[in-house]
Design a protein around this motif. Sequence first.
Motif, PDB file in Angstrom:
ATOM      1  N   PHE A 168       0.772  -1.168   0.083  1.00 47.51           N
ATOM      2  CA  PHE A 168      -0.001  -0.093  -0.086  1.00 47.51           C
ATOM      3  C   PHE A 168       1.030   1.231  -0.005  1.00 47.51           C
ATOM      4  O   PHE A 168       1.862   1.226   0.619  1.00 47.51           O
ATOM      5  N   LYS A 169       0.504   2.163  -0.841  1.00 50.57           N
ATOM      6  CA  LYS A 169       1.017   3.604  -0.635  1.00 50.57           C
ATOM      7  C   LYS A 169       0.923   4.341   0.203  1.00 50.57           C
ATOM      8  O   LYS A 169      -0.331   4.572   0.639  1.00 50.57           O
ATOM      9  N   LEU A 170       1.731   4.629   1.135  1.00 56.03           N
ATOM     10  CA  LEU A 170       1.645   5.530   2.149  1.00 56.03           C
ATOM     11  C   LEU A 170       1.412   7.035   1.751  1.00 56.03           C
ATOM     12  O   LEU A 170       2.110   7.437   0.502  1.00 56.03           O
ATOM     13  N   PRO A 171       0.521   7.712   2.465  1.00 57.86           N
ATOM     14  CA  PRO A 171       0.415   9.178   2.021  1.00 57.86           C
ATOM     15  C   PRO A 171       1.703  10.152   1.977  1.00 57.86           C
ATOM     16  O   PRO A 171       2.598   9.735   2.716  1.00 57.86           O
ATOM     17  N   GLU A 172       1.848  11.219   1.271  1.00 58.36           N
ATOM     18  CA  GLU A 172       2.849  12.122   1.294  1.00 58.36           C
ATOM     19  C   GLU A 172       3.008  12.725   2.600  1.00 58.36           C
ATOM     20  O   GLU A 172       2.042  13.314   2.931  1.00 58.36           O
TER      21      GLU A 172
ATOM     22  N   ASN B 174       0.760  -7.857   9.973  1.00 58.06           N
ATOM     23  CA  ASN B 174       1.532  -6.536   9.761  1.00 58.06           C
ATOM     24  C   ASN B 174       0.191  -5.544   9.351  1.00 58.06           C
ATOM     25  O   ASN B 174       0.751  -4.873   8.262  1.00 58.06           O
ATOM     26  N   ILE B 175      -0.474  -5.433  10.169  1.00 56.23           N
ATOM     27  CA  ILE B 175      -1.564  -4.389  10.124  1.00 56.23           C
ATOM     28  C   ILE B 175      -1.009  -3.202  10.474  1.00 56.23           C
ATOM     29  O   ILE B 175      -0.426  -2.734  11.160  1.00 56.23           O
ATOM     30  N   PRO B 176      -1.318  -2.044   9.784  1.00 54.79           N
ATOM     31  CA  PRO B 176      -0.973  -0.740  10.133  1.00 54.79           C
ATOM     32  C   PRO B 176      -1.383  -0.238  11.337  1.00 54.79           C
ATOM     33  O   PRO B 176      -2.556  -0.667  11.814  1.00 54.79           O
ATOM     34  N   LEU B 177      -0.933   0.704  11.721  1.00 53.87           N
ATOM     35  CA  LEU B 177      -1.384   1.243  13.018  1.00 53.87           C
ATOM     36  C   LEU B 177      -2.691   1.743  13.111  1.00 53.87           C
ATOM     37  O   LEU B 177      -3.162   2.788  11.936  1.00 53.87           O
TER      38      LEU B 177
ATOM     39  N   VAL C  55     -12.074  -1.542  11.123  1.00 50.13           N
ATOM     40  CA  VAL C  55     -12.843  -2.350  10.083  1.00 50.13           C
ATOM     41  C   VAL C  55     -13.238  -1.442   8.995  1.00 50.13           C
ATOM     42  O   VAL C  55     -13.369  -1.912   7.749  1.00 50.13           O
ATOM     43  N   GLU C  56     -13.506  -0.139   9.039  1.00 52.36           N
ATOM     44  CA  GLU C  56     -13.933   0.747   8.170  1.00 52.36           C
ATOM     45  C   GLU C  56     -12.736   0.952   7.094  1.00 52.36           C
ATOM     46  O   GLU C  56     -12.769   1.208   5.934  1.00 52.36           O
TER      47      GLU C  56
ATOM     48  N   ASN D 156      -6.325   8.404   9.730  1.00 50.02           N
ATOM     49  CA  ASN D 156      -6.145   9.412  10.437  1.00 50.02           C
ATOM     50  C   ASN D 156      -5.079   9.596  11.488  1.00 50.02           C
ATOM     51  O   ASN D 156      -5.096   8.731  12.360  1.00 50.02           O
ATOM     52  N   ALA D 157      -4.213  10.570  11.497  1.00 52.42           N
ATOM     53  CA  ALA D 157      -3.022  10.505  12.524  1.00 52.42           C
ATOM     54  C   ALA D 157      -3.864  10.923  13.859  1.00 52.42           C
ATOM     55  O   ALA D 157      -4.378  11.747  13.852  1.00 52.42           O
ATOM     56  N   PRO D 158      -3.090  10.113  14.539  1.00 52.84           N
ATOM     57  CA  PRO D 158      -3.547  10.456  16.008  1.00 52.84           C
ATOM     58  C   PRO D 158      -3.021  11.639  16.462  1.00 52.84           C
ATOM     59  O   PRO D 158      -1.842  12.209  16.281  1.00 52.84           O
ATOM     60  N   SER D 159      -4.095  12.334  17.027  1.00 53.64           N
ATOM     61  CA  SER D 159      -3.626  13.851  17.597  1.00 53.64           C
ATOM     62  C   SER D 159      -3.504  13.619  19.206  1.00 53.64           C
ATOM     63  O   SER D 159      -3.678  12.490  19.834  1.00 53.64           O
TER      64      SER D 159
END
Length: 299
Positions: free
Chosen positions: A16-20, A58-61, A65-66, A161-164
Amino acid sequence: MVHIDCMKNGFLVIPFKLPELSELSKRENSKSIPCHYMFMKKHQSKQKEESNCIFLVNIPLLTNVESLKTVIKEICTKYDEVSHVEDLLYNDEFGLNDVNLSSLTSDLMTTADASTETRFTPRNTALLKFVDQSSVDNCWNALVKYSSIKDSSKLVEWNYNAPSVSTFINFYKPIDLEYLKDDVHSHLAIFEQREQEAQEEVQGTIVDEDGFTMVVGKNTKNLNSIRKKILNKNPLTKHDSKVKPVTMADKKAKKDFYRFQVRERKKQEINQLLNKFKEDQERIKVMKAKKKFNPYRSA
């Protein structure tokens, strides 16, 4: 990007391509597109709950399910396949369900369905459940085609969504006091109910090793002593040789009534004296060799 279609153990390599990100774009010689690799394989299990599943590694952080529905739908649409994701099983990213404290403290909180073994998957893995077998097959066909892509620019981008700071504050936020009170009250009510049921059941079902049913009073509250003596008794102790206790008749019986008993007793006493004399001689020889023997030394 190093291209690998499938591994020897049957796992498909799904990139999977990661966002820039601005931090990555500032690096020098950053011509390659950053990717995240997941490994997927059809899951085979005899349990009905785990049917129609694909095993994920190796699931991303912060995956849910969405987010998986979004990427699976995009991959299937790319190859004209239709697949419907139902749920994400055993996704315990922070290990909150590794230990069941209720089962460690008491067996009264277990339910009727708790006889089966609790299922766990390794950390950072999960099962992606589909609605039916046709959805699994369609998704797998799309994943096989997708894994053969060599151009990294055509990969599906993983959006999350990056955690804040507020996310972590809410995660470690203490539990509401009223909610905690209600939860503790409900669990204690269930525990007392099952304890009463277990007490009533024990009063008519405790059977000792001789086959007799033990009678327990209705006012008996502490059942742990009974359980330890009977239910939790080590089954290996039944093979131990039982030592017969000495009775009053054995104590009053005369042991030298016959002549042969007197001869045997005297013979045993003489043998004991001879053995002790030989042991003393050996001990004196050792002490003389070490020059530590002094019979005139005061005790």
